[in-house]
Structure formats: structure tokens, C-alpha cells
Write a protein that holds these residues in place. Structure first.
Motif, mmCIF file in Angstrom:
data_model
loop_
_atom_site.group_PDB
_atom_site.id
_atom_site.type_symbol
_atom_site.label_atom_id
_atom_site.label_comp_id
_atom_site.label_asym_id
_atom_site.label_seq_id
_atom_site.Cartn_x
_atom_site.Cartn_y
_atom_site.Cartn_z
ATOM 1 N N HIS A 1 0.825 -1.212 0.000
ATOM 2 C CA HIS A 1 0.000 0.000 0.000
ATOM 3 C C HIS A 1 0.859 1.261 0.000
ATOM 4 C CE1 HIS A 1 -3.673 -2.282 1.873
ATOM 5 N NE2 HIS A 1 -3.415 -2.630 0.624
ATOM 6 N N ILE A 2 1.968 1.219 0.739
ATOM 7 C CA ILE A 2 2.883 2.369 0.745
ATOM 8 C C ILE A 2 3.395 2.636 -0.670
ATOM 9 C CG2 ILE A 2 5.099 3.244 1.572
ATOM 10 C CD1 ILE A 2 3.094 3.198 3.794
ATOM 11 N N LEU A 3 3.843 1.582 -1.355
ATOM 12 C CA LEU A 3 4.371 1.743 -2.701
ATOM 13 C C LEU A 3 3.303 2.261 -3.661
ATOM 14 C CD1 LEU A 3 6.536 1.445 -4.861
ATOM 15 C CD2 LEU A 3 5.793 -0.911 -5.173
ATOM 16 N N LEU A 4 2.128 1.673 -3.636
ATOM 17 C CA LEU A 4 1.066 2.094 -4.552
ATOM 18 C C LEU A 4 0.668 3.546 -4.297
ATOM 19 C CD1 LEU A 4 -1.100 -1.148 -4.629
ATOM 20 C CD2 LEU A 4 0.312 -0.228 -6.483
ATOM 21 N N SER A 5 0.708 3.957 -3.045
ATOM 22 C CA SER A 5 0.393 5.360 -2.745
ATOM 23 C C SER A 5 1.479 6.290 -3.294
ATOM 24 C CB SER A 5 0.233 5.566 -1.236
ATOM 25 O OG SER A 5 1.486 5.546 -0.565
ATOM 26 N N MET A 6 2.743 5.838 -3.290
ATOM 27 C CA MET A 6 3.824 6.635 -3.874
ATOM 28 C C MET A 6 3.610 6.817 -5.372
ATOM 29 S SD MET A 6 7.157 5.000 -1.980
ATOM 30 C CE MET A 6 7.490 5.252 -0.239
ATOM 31 N N VAL A 7 3.195 5.740 -6.039
ATOM 32 C CA VAL A 7 2.914 5.823 -7.471
ATOM 33 C C VAL A 7 1.802 6.830 -7.735
ATOM 34 C CG1 VAL A 7 2.011 4.526 -9.448
ATOM 35 C CG2 VAL A 7 3.746 3.486 -7.957
ATOM 36 N N ASP A 8 0.744 6.751 -6.947
ATOM 37 C CA ASP A 8 -0.361 7.706 -7.106
ATOM 38 C C ASP A 8 0.094 9.133 -6.812
ATOM 39 O OD1 ASP A 8 -2.091 5.664 -7.758
ATOM 40 O OD2 ASP A 8 -2.893 5.448 -5.733
ATOM 41 N N GLN A 9 0.892 9.289 -5.775
ATOM 42 C CA GLN A 9 1.389 10.617 -5.398
ATOM 43 C C GLN A 9 2.242 11.210 -6.516
ATOM 44 O OE1 GLN A 9 3.428 10.631 -1.623
ATOM 45 N NE2 GLN A 9 4.392 12.619 -1.975
ATOM 46 N N ALA A 10 3.126 10.387 -7.082
ATOM 47 C CA ALA A 10 4.006 10.870 -8.145
ATOM 48 C C ALA A 10 3.204 11.362 -9.345
ATOM 49 C CB ALA A 10 4.970 9.760 -8.565
ATOM 50 N N ALA A 11 2.061 10.736 -9.590
ATOM 51 C CA ALA A 11 1.254 11.099 -10.754
ATOM 52 C C ALA A 11 0.586 12.473 -10.602
ATOM 53 C CB ALA A 11 0.186 10.037 -10.999
ATOM 54 N N TYR A 12 0.546 13.009 -9.392
ATOM 55 C CA TYR A 12 0.026 14.370 -9.210
ATOM 56 C C TYR A 12 1.046 15.412 -9.675
ATOM 57 C CZ TYR A 12 -4.081 12.897 -6.545
ATOM 58 O OH TYR A 12 -5.284 12.351 -6.172
ATOM 59 N N ILE A 13 2.310 15.004 -9.816
ATOM 60 C CA ILE A 13 3.361 15.932 -10.236
ATOM 61 C C ILE A 13 3.820 15.639 -11.665
ATOM 62 C CG2 ILE A 13 5.703 16.769 -9.752
ATOM 63 C CD1 ILE A 13 5.212 16.058 -6.805
ATOM 64 N N TRP A 14 4.149 14.363 -11.932
ATOM 65 C CA TRP A 14 4.692 13.996 -13.231
ATOM 66 C C TRP A 14 3.631 13.303 -14.075
ATOM 67 C CZ3 TRP A 14 7.376 13.056 -8.632
ATOM 68 C CH2 TRP A 14 8.518 13.855 -8.432
ATOM 69 N N ARG A 15 3.844 13.316 -15.382
ATOM 70 C CA ARG A 15 2.920 12.686 -16.309
ATOM 71 C C ARG A 15 3.328 11.226 -16.489
ATOM 72 N NH1 ARG A 15 -1.640 13.902 -17.141
ATOM 73 N NH2 ARG A 15 -1.634 13.497 -19.393
ATOM 74 N N ILE A 16 2.742 10.350 -15.682
ATOM 75 C CA ILE A 16 3.076 8.929 -15.723
ATOM 76 C C ILE A 16 1.801 8.085 -15.737
ATOM 77 C CG2 ILE A 16 5.329 9.117 -14.602
ATOM 78 C CD1 ILE A 16 4.029 8.374 -11.986
ATOM 79 N N ARG A 17 1.922 6.939 -16.328
ATOM 80 C CA ARG A 17 0.825 5.975 -16.318
ATOM 81 C C ARG A 17 0.875 5.210 -15.000
ATOM 82 N NH1 ARG A 17 -0.246 0.850 -20.478
ATOM 83 N NH2 ARG A 17 -2.065 0.038 -19.350
ATOM 84 N N THR A 18 -0.259 5.146 -14.304
ATOM 85 C CA THR A 18 -0.251 4.537 -12.978
ATOM 86 C C THR A 18 -1.115 3.286 -12.861
ATOM 87 O OG1 THR A 18 -2.085 5.946 -12.242
ATOM 88 C CG2 THR A 18 0.166 6.746 -11.851
ATOM 89 N N ASP A 19 -1.989 3.049 -13.832
ATOM 90 C CA ASP A 19 -2.862 1.881 -13.711
ATOM 91 C C ASP A 19 -2.055 0.591 -13.800
ATOM 92 O OD1 ASP A 19 -2.341 2.490 -16.418
ATOM 93 O OD2 ASP A 19 -4.072 1.309 -17.074
ATOM 94 N N LYS A 20 -1.031 0.598 -14.656
ATOM 95 C CA LYS A 20 -0.138 -0.546 -14.806
ATOM 96 C C LYS A 20 1.293 -0.034 -14.981
ATOM 97 C CE LYS A 20 -3.401 -3.758 -17.016
ATOM 98 N NZ LYS A 20 -3.221 -4.955 -16.154
#
Length: 290
Positions: free
Chosen positions: A122-141
Motif C-alpha cells: 500500500h505504501i508503494l502504490l500510494s507513492m505511485v499515485d502521489q508521483a502522478a500528481y506531479i509527473w505525467r506517468i501511467r499509474t494503472d499498470k
């Protein structure tokens, strides 16, 4: 993340969108970014590398998550993968899971995913979601690689979230979890539903749809740090255990390749070229499909 944290992240995203090209903030956030505290739990942090092709107002780029080993050299992983990120137009995110969380002498916390009520997935997945608020990244996969302790984390993460992965590379885990329903977590998966409060067990069908890569050094035969905890644990070296894990996954339908790197001991950097050779065509296929 709670509503207040999400609101703050949305406000951050709105500010970033207002920055014009060349703004000092965007320069700091480009390339090898500073380390960011996790919005979910500030005991943990992450850093990101974005290639020069990244545009804060442009299309989403594929993401590679690189998970450190016991020595916690997350920054080195970012540096090692920077040129690869440039060539293949992907973003690399490296989490940092420090030693000494709760138990000040502990060095293993994240490897089995659950530690003292902390869910590291959960910590890792939240980091991925957090990063997507700043950078343009695909987060679903996204893609994932981990070596040694990171290899332990990654292959266990796979049991829980196969639907989130486009490709997985597992490097030389010292301890393994096989899809054995006779043994409890982390040796097997018999009680995975209870441990992780899941409504169902591992989805082997979804796991079989994800390309998987195993990598280990030919001379990774030291038994230091990986003595068996019980009589049921198979294999006495990382070289043996990674092949046991691969064979066990083959039996449940997981497609995989195994790279045994000649002349190499337990050395993540020397195994990395094999990892990047596995990831490169997968990333190129994503770009072609975009």
C-alpha cells in the motif's frame, strides 16, 4: 490516503500545471528529482527520474518501479537506470523503505510486504499515485524490478497485485514464497487471504498474463544471510532458490525467462543489463501502442 491528503495533492497538481516551461520548479522536478516524503506515511520516501522527453503538460509516460535491496541504495538504482530511461522514454520511481522502523535494529521490514501492521504494498502504490500528481506517468499498470531484498518484495507483491504489472523482473531473492497452499505466508500462500484481508487468494490466471524475468549471478552461491528458517524451505543458495521459484510459477502457468549472469556473484549492478534487456522490448511495445 485520506481526503485531506488527496486535496493537498490536487492543489499541488494544479500549481504544477500553472508553471510555464523553464520555470525553476520544473527544472528541479526534471531529471533526477529530489527525494519526496510519502504522503501516506512520512517515514517512507521515494525519488523519481524523468527523461528529457517528459513534458509536464504532455502525454503520460510508462513507469518502471525499482525496489532497493537490504542496503537501501535507492539513489544508486535511479542513477544506474537514468540512461535507460532516456533511451526508452520512461519514468523510474525508486521507493526508500528505511531500516529501523518500530524496531530500531530491523533491516528486513518491507520484504514480506506486511510488517507490524504496515502494508508496504500500500505504501508503494500510494507513492505511485502521489508521483502522478506531479509527473505525467501511467499509474494503472507499470513495470517493476527488484534485486535481493527488492526481489523478495517484488515477487510477493506479484501475488497480491498482478493486475497492476506490465512486466516483472525478480533478481536473486534470498528467501522465496512459492504458490504452495500447504504452507503459510511467507513460505507459501495457504493463509494469504487472512494475512492480507483479501476476499480471494492469488489470481494465478492474471499472474500468467504478465511477462516475468528472473536474474541471478552464476556465482551467487553464498549461504550467508539466507539460512533456512524451517525444514520446508527448499534450496540453500540464491541460485537454487530462484530456479525453484521459477519452476513453481511455471507449474501455475506463469511465462518467464531466466538469466544466469556468467561470473557474477550477488551483484545487482552487474545483473542490471539483463534486466534492462528484458524491459526494453516491453517498453518499446507500450510506446508503439500509444
Amino acid at each position: 490516503m485520506n481526503d485531506d491528503t488527496i486535496q493537498k495533492l490536487e492543489e499541488t497538481a494544479a500549481r504544477v500545471k500553472k508553471f510555464r516551461p523553464g520555470h525553476p520548479a520544473l527544472q528541479i522536478l526534471s531529471g533526477r528529482a529530489p527525494t519526496f516524503a510519502s504522503a501516506l506515511d512520512q517515514r517512507f520516501s521515494f525519488t523519481v527520474y524523468t527523461p528529457s522527453s517528459h513534458d509536464f503538460h504532455g502525454p503520460e509516460l510508462p513507469l518502471v518501479v525499482a525496489v532497493h535491496g537490504t542496503a537501501r541504495k535507492a539513489g544508486e538504482l535511479i542513477d544506474w537506470m537514468a540512461s535507460f530511461a532516456e533511451e526508452h522514454r520512461c519514468v523510474v520511481l525508486a521507493p526508500l523503505f528505511p531500516c529501523g522502523i518500530i524496531d530500531f535494529a530491523d533491516v528486513h521490514n518491507y520484504k514480506e510486504i506486511l510488517y507490524r501492521s504496515i502494508r508496504f504494498d500500500h505504501i508503494l502504490l500510494s507513492m505511485v499515485d502521489q508521483a502522478a500528481y506531479i509527473w505525467r506517468i501511467r499509474t494503472d499498470k507499470f513495470f517493476m524490478h527488484g534485486f535481493s531484498g527488492g526481489g523478495q518484495f517484488c515477487h510477493r507483491f506479484f501475488y497480491l497485485h498482478p493486475h497492476r504489472l506490465l512486466g516483472l523482473s525478480i533478481g536473486a531473492p534470498g528467501r522465496i514464497t512459492v504458490p504452495n497452499t500447504q504452507h503459510a505466508w511467507p513460505l507459501g500462500v495457504s493463509n494469504i487471504q487472512e494475512v492480507f484481508e483479501m476476499d480471494y487468494g492469488p489470481d494465478f490466471r492474471q499472474m500468467s498474463e504478465v511477462p516475468v524475468h528472473f536474474v541471478v549471478g552464476e556465482k551467487d552461491t553464498s549461504t550467508k544471510m539466507i539460512e533456512s528458517k524451517n525444514e520446508f524451505e527448499e534450496g540453500s543458495t540464491r541460485l537454487e532458490r530462484i530456479q525453484i521459484l521459477r519452476d513453481s510459477w511455471t507449474r501455475i502457468g506463469v511465462r518467464s525467462t531466466l538469466s544466469i549472469v556468467p561470473g557474477v556473484k550477488h551483484e545487482g549492478k552487474k545483473c542490471l543489463p539483463a534486466v534492462l534487456s528484458f524491459l526494453a522490448p516491453l517498453l518499446d511495445a507500450v510506446e508503439r501502442a500509444a
